[in-house]
Design an enzyme around this catalytic site. Structure first.
Site, PDB file in Angstrom:
ATOM      1  N   GLY A 169      49.271  67.967  21.796  1.00  0.00           N
ATOM      2  CA  GLY A 169      48.652  66.452  22.015  1.00  0.00           C
ATOM      3  C   GLY A 169      49.105  65.877  20.641  1.00  0.00           C
ATOM      4  O   GLY A 169      49.585  67.017  19.426  1.00  0.00           O
ATOM      5  N   HIS A 170      48.870  64.736  20.434  1.00  0.00           N
ATOM      6  CA  HIS A 170      48.925  63.910  19.506  1.00  0.00           C
ATOM      7  C   HIS A 170      48.168  62.835  18.842  1.00  0.00           C
ATOM      8  O   HIS A 170      46.901  62.983  19.799  1.00  0.00           O
ATOM      9  CB  HIS A 170      50.396  62.898  19.659  1.00  0.00           C
ATOM     10  CG  HIS A 170      51.526  63.467  19.288  1.00  0.00           C
ATOM     11  ND1 HIS A 170      52.256  64.185  18.160  1.00  0.00           N
ATOM     12  CD2 HIS A 170      52.865  64.299  19.724  1.00  0.00           C
ATOM     13  CE1 HIS A 170      53.501  64.774  18.379  1.00  0.00           C
ATOM     14  NE2 HIS A 170      53.505  64.212  19.425  1.00  0.00           N
ATOM     15  N   ASP A 171      47.833  63.225  17.840  1.00  0.00           N
ATOM     16  CA  ASP A 171      46.845  61.600  17.071  1.00  0.00           C
ATOM     17  C   ASP A 171      45.761  60.718  18.855  1.00  0.00           C
ATOM     18  O   ASP A 171      44.457  60.785  19.081  1.00  0.00           O
ATOM     19  CB  ASP A 171      47.518  60.544  16.448  1.00  0.00           C
ATOM     20  CG  ASP A 171      46.691  59.865  15.746  1.00  0.00           C
ATOM     21  OD1 ASP A 171      45.870  60.443  14.477  1.00  0.00           O
ATOM     22  OD2 ASP A 171      45.731  59.103  16.168  1.00  0.00           O
ATOM     23  N   ILE A 172      47.054  59.655  19.622  1.00  0.00           N
ATOM     24  CA  ILE A 172      46.718  59.180  20.919  1.00  0.00           C
ATOM     25  C   ILE A 172      45.576  60.046  21.296  1.00  0.00           C
ATOM     26  O   ILE A 172      44.875  58.953  21.610  1.00  0.00           O
ATOM     27  CB  ILE A 172      48.136  58.520  21.087  1.00  0.00           C
ATOM     28  CG1 ILE A 172      46.895  57.235  21.863  1.00  0.00           C
ATOM     29  CG2 ILE A 172      48.551  59.222  22.044  1.00  0.00           C
ATOM     30  CD1 ILE A 172      47.919  56.387  22.239  1.00  0.00           C
TER      31      ILE A 172
ATOM     32  N   LEU B 179      61.397  80.773   4.810  1.00  0.00           N
ATOM     33  CA  LEU B 179      61.508  82.797   5.170  1.00  0.00           C
ATOM     34  C   LEU B 179      61.697  82.193   6.758  1.00  0.00           C
ATOM     35  O   LEU B 179      61.024  80.979   7.380  1.00  0.00           O
ATOM     36  CB  LEU B 179      60.015  83.073   4.746  1.00  0.00           C
ATOM     37  CG  LEU B 179      59.663  83.289   3.850  1.00  0.00           C
ATOM     38  CD1 LEU B 179      58.519  83.853   3.554  1.00  0.00           C
ATOM     39  CD2 LEU B 179      61.005  84.015   2.888  1.00  0.00           C
TER      40      LEU B 179
ATOM     41  N   ASP C  51      44.488  62.673  12.891  1.00  0.00           N
ATOM     42  CA  ASP C  51      45.417  63.101  12.594  1.00  0.00           C
ATOM     43  C   ASP C  51      44.738  63.584  10.260  1.00  0.00           C
ATOM     44  O   ASP C  51      44.761  64.183  10.233  1.00  0.00           O
ATOM     45  CB  ASP C  51      46.737  62.835  12.090  1.00  0.00           C
ATOM     46  CG  ASP C  51      47.420  63.037  13.278  1.00  0.00           C
ATOM     47  OD1 ASP C  51      46.940  63.992  13.901  1.00  0.00           O
ATOM     48  OD2 ASP C  51      49.301  62.752  13.232  1.00  0.00           O
TER      49      ASP C  51
ATOM     50  N   LEU D 143      60.543  84.008   9.697  1.00  0.00           N
ATOM     51  CA  LEU D 143      59.314  84.565   9.979  1.00  0.00           C
ATOM     52  C   LEU D 143      59.399  85.714  11.122  1.00  0.00           C
ATOM     53  O   LEU D 143      58.294  86.203  11.397  1.00  0.00           O
ATOM     54  CB  LEU D 143      57.967  83.588  10.293  1.00  0.00           C
ATOM     55  CG  LEU D 143      57.877  82.750   8.939  1.00  0.00           C
ATOM     56  CD1 LEU D 143      56.614  82.313   9.338  1.00  0.00           C
ATOM     57  CD2 LEU D 143      56.889  83.939   8.004  1.00  0.00           C
ATOM     58  N   LYS D 144      60.824  85.442  11.788  1.00  0.00           N
ATOM     59  CA  LYS D 144      60.938  85.910  13.074  1.00  0.00           C
ATOM     60  C   LYS D 144      61.349  87.516  12.120  1.00  0.00           C
ATOM     61  O   LYS D 144      61.734  88.630  13.192  1.00  0.00           O
ATOM     62  CB  LYS D 144      61.854  85.583  14.157  1.00  0.00           C
ATOM     63  CG  LYS D 144      60.754  84.242  14.562  1.00  0.00           C
ATOM     64  CD  LYS D 144      62.104  84.015  15.979  1.00  0.00           C
ATOM     65  CE  LYS D 144      61.436  82.797  16.591  1.00  0.00           C
ATOM     66  NZ  LYS D 144      62.229  82.407  16.881  1.00  0.00           N
TER      67      LYS D 144
ATOM     68  N   ARG E 156      67.831  57.335  -0.800  1.00  0.00           N
ATOM     69  CA  ARG E 156      68.879  58.092  -0.776  1.00  0.00           C
ATOM     70  C   ARG E 156      69.068  59.518  -0.178  1.00  0.00           C
ATOM     71  O   ARG E 156      69.191  60.188  -0.738  1.00  0.00           O
ATOM     72  CB  ARG E 156      68.676  58.606  -2.352  1.00  0.00           C
ATOM     73  CG  ARG E 156      68.736  58.030  -3.045  1.00  0.00           C
ATOM     74  CD  ARG E 156      68.203  57.813  -4.784  1.00  0.00           C
ATOM     75  NE  ARG E 156      68.359  56.667  -5.753  1.00  0.00           N
ATOM     76  CZ  ARG E 156      68.415  57.063  -6.492  1.00  0.00           C
ATOM     77  NH1 ARG E 156      68.742  57.917  -7.278  1.00  0.00           N
ATOM     78  NH2 ARG E 156      68.011  56.056  -7.711  1.00  0.00           N
TER      79      ARG E 156
ATOM     80  N   TYR F  70      44.082  62.646  20.739  1.00  0.00           N
ATOM     81  CA  TYR F  70      43.142  63.340  20.673  1.00  0.00           C
ATOM     82  C   TYR F  70      41.846  62.288  20.396  1.00  0.00           C
ATOM     83  O   TYR F  70      40.713  62.085  20.295  1.00  0.00           O
ATOM     84  CB  TYR F  70      43.108  63.913  18.936  1.00  0.00           C
ATOM     85  CG  TYR F  70      44.322  65.002  18.794  1.00  0.00           C
ATOM     86  CD1 TYR F  70      44.598  65.470  19.611  1.00  0.00           C
ATOM     87  CD2 TYR F  70      44.859  64.627  17.381  1.00  0.00           C
ATOM     88  CE1 TYR F  70      45.362  66.283  20.037  1.00  0.00           C
ATOM     89  CE2 TYR F  70      46.157  65.376  17.642  1.00  0.00           C
ATOM     90  CZ  TYR F  70      46.447  66.397  18.594  1.00  0.00           C
ATOM     91  OH  TYR F  70      47.372  67.435  18.669  1.00  0.00           O
TER      92      TYR F  70
END
Length: 391
Positions: A137-140, A71, A168, A73-74, A53, A142
């Site tokens: 970086g990403h999961d692979i 928000l 992750d 934040l800047k 949906r 790490y």
């Protein structure tokens, strides 16, 4: 039911998977979680397919039971709103690169001065220190740097991209929850909070539980298919006649005997299989599995306690009597009178957990409500919206 964590209030600045999965567990256990989101820079998880949906199913699940305050934040006024919120919250969870929150004026030192009881959790790929602290970086990645990928997969095809995000979730999310709840317990004794630095690479490295222990203590380097649990023994997956797969974990002698008797090869059930004999045993077992279809094997092992189970698709897993009995699917309200099927919280408390309240909310869906609770007038909120401080 209010849940075991009903006393905790969490400010969640995280996006994507690691932080949101951690705060999902907290929210499911009753914590009050408020997401702080940018009104302009959208969380990419919100657009990740498939959609239900018009809403990302992943986002709707990972952010259920959480409110959203948008928000910018800047802007200084947005930072002041966060500072006001910190006074009444127990935990802050963030997932920016090191130094980002400090540059915004929202680092641990600044917020600790406002609320000494604050537990401040930072989840990053590589941690707050070291030469990689600012690296993307990403999961692979790490899993690669943590050594996990070096002994996962097959010798001839190399490491396998996993179907779940191990670094992750098991690395970032679950370790963050364990750590912050430990900090909550410590705060009960000391009265003060603390800072928690969670590196997904560090935590993935710790998942090398047995292989890493063997290397550090004995100098045995783990490699693909060279130890009992990574394909170096008959503990493995076996193809069926019709191209499906069965898992075999019959490590103990009793289970091994039942496995071999069920397959009509009792002579294969030796008590000790030397490493050099494992390949021969695996080949013999593969021959037996390929004689039978997936359904035949499921029926064959249904009444045999041999640690042999079929590899199921998600749709099949949902229909498995064990998973159904454990009630691992919840119907979560969408907010329009209908509901969405989602993975339920897997933790079972004797006192129960609160019912799911709603799927992941739209950006800023609760902005007016949150600001009103802080004492902001309707006019002030309207002015902040006009100035695009609040979305």
């Amino acid at each position: 039911m209010s849940g075991p964590l009903a006393s905790l209030k969490v400010l969640d600045f995280s996006t994507l998977l690691p932080g949101p999965f951690a705060s999902l567990l907290l929210a499911d256990m009753g914590a009050e979680v408020l997401r702080i989101e940018s009104p302009a820079r959208i969380d990419l998880l919100r657009v990740l397919p498939p959609h239900d949906r018009g809403t990302s199913a992943s986002h709707a699940y990972l952010n259920r039971n959480k409110r959203s305050l948008a928000l910018d934040l800047k802007q200084a006024e947005a930072v002041e709103i966060v500072r006001e919120l910190v006074k009444g919250h127990d935990i802050l969870l963030e997932q920016f690169r090191p130094g980002v929150m400090e540059r915004l004026g929202l680092g641990y030192a600044a917020l600790k001065a406002i609320n000494p009881r604050l537990i401040y959790v930072s989840i990053t790929g590589y941690g707050q220190t070291g030469p990689y602290k600012d690296r993307a970086g990403h999961d692979i990645n790490y899993l690669a740097l943590a050594g996990v990928a070096s002994h996962t997969g097959r010798r001839d095809s190399g490491p396998l991209p996993l179907g779940v995000q191990l670094a992750d979730v098991a690395g970032g999310s679950l370790h963050a929850v364990v750590g912050l709840l430990a900090a909550v317990i410590a705060r009960q004794q000391s009265g003060v909070g603390q800072y928690l630095d969670v590196s997904m690479t560090d935590c993935s490295f710790s998942l090398n539980a047995m292989a890493g222990a063997g290397y550090l203590a004995c100098g045995v380097e783990p490699e693909r298919e060279n130890h009992v649990l990574n394909g170096g023994s008959f503990y493995d997956y076996y193809r069926t006649r019709d191209g499906r797969w069965m898992s075999v974990g019959s490590l103990e002698p009793g289970f091994m005997q039942q496995l071999c008797v069920a397959l009509g090869r009792p002579e294969l059930a030796v008590h000790s299989v030397k490493p050099e004999q494992q390949a021969v045993l695996k080949q013999a077992l593969q021959v037996e599995f390929e004689k039978r279809s997936f359904d035949e094997l499921c029926e064959l092992f249904a009444g045999v306690d041999a640690c042999v189970e079929p590899v199921l698709s998600l749709s099949e897993a949902l229909q498995h009597p064990q998973l159904k009995a454990r009630e691992l699917v919840s119907q979560v309200p969408r907010g329009d009178g209908s509901s969405q099927a989602q993975i339920a919280c897997p933790l079972k408390f004797s006192e129960g957990l609160p019912a799911p309240r709603h799927i992941g909310a739209a950006v800023g869906a609760h902005s007016d409500e949150v600001l009103a609770q802080l004492g902001f007038s309707a006019q002030r909120i309207a002015d902040l919206r006009q100035a695009r401080v609040v979305g």
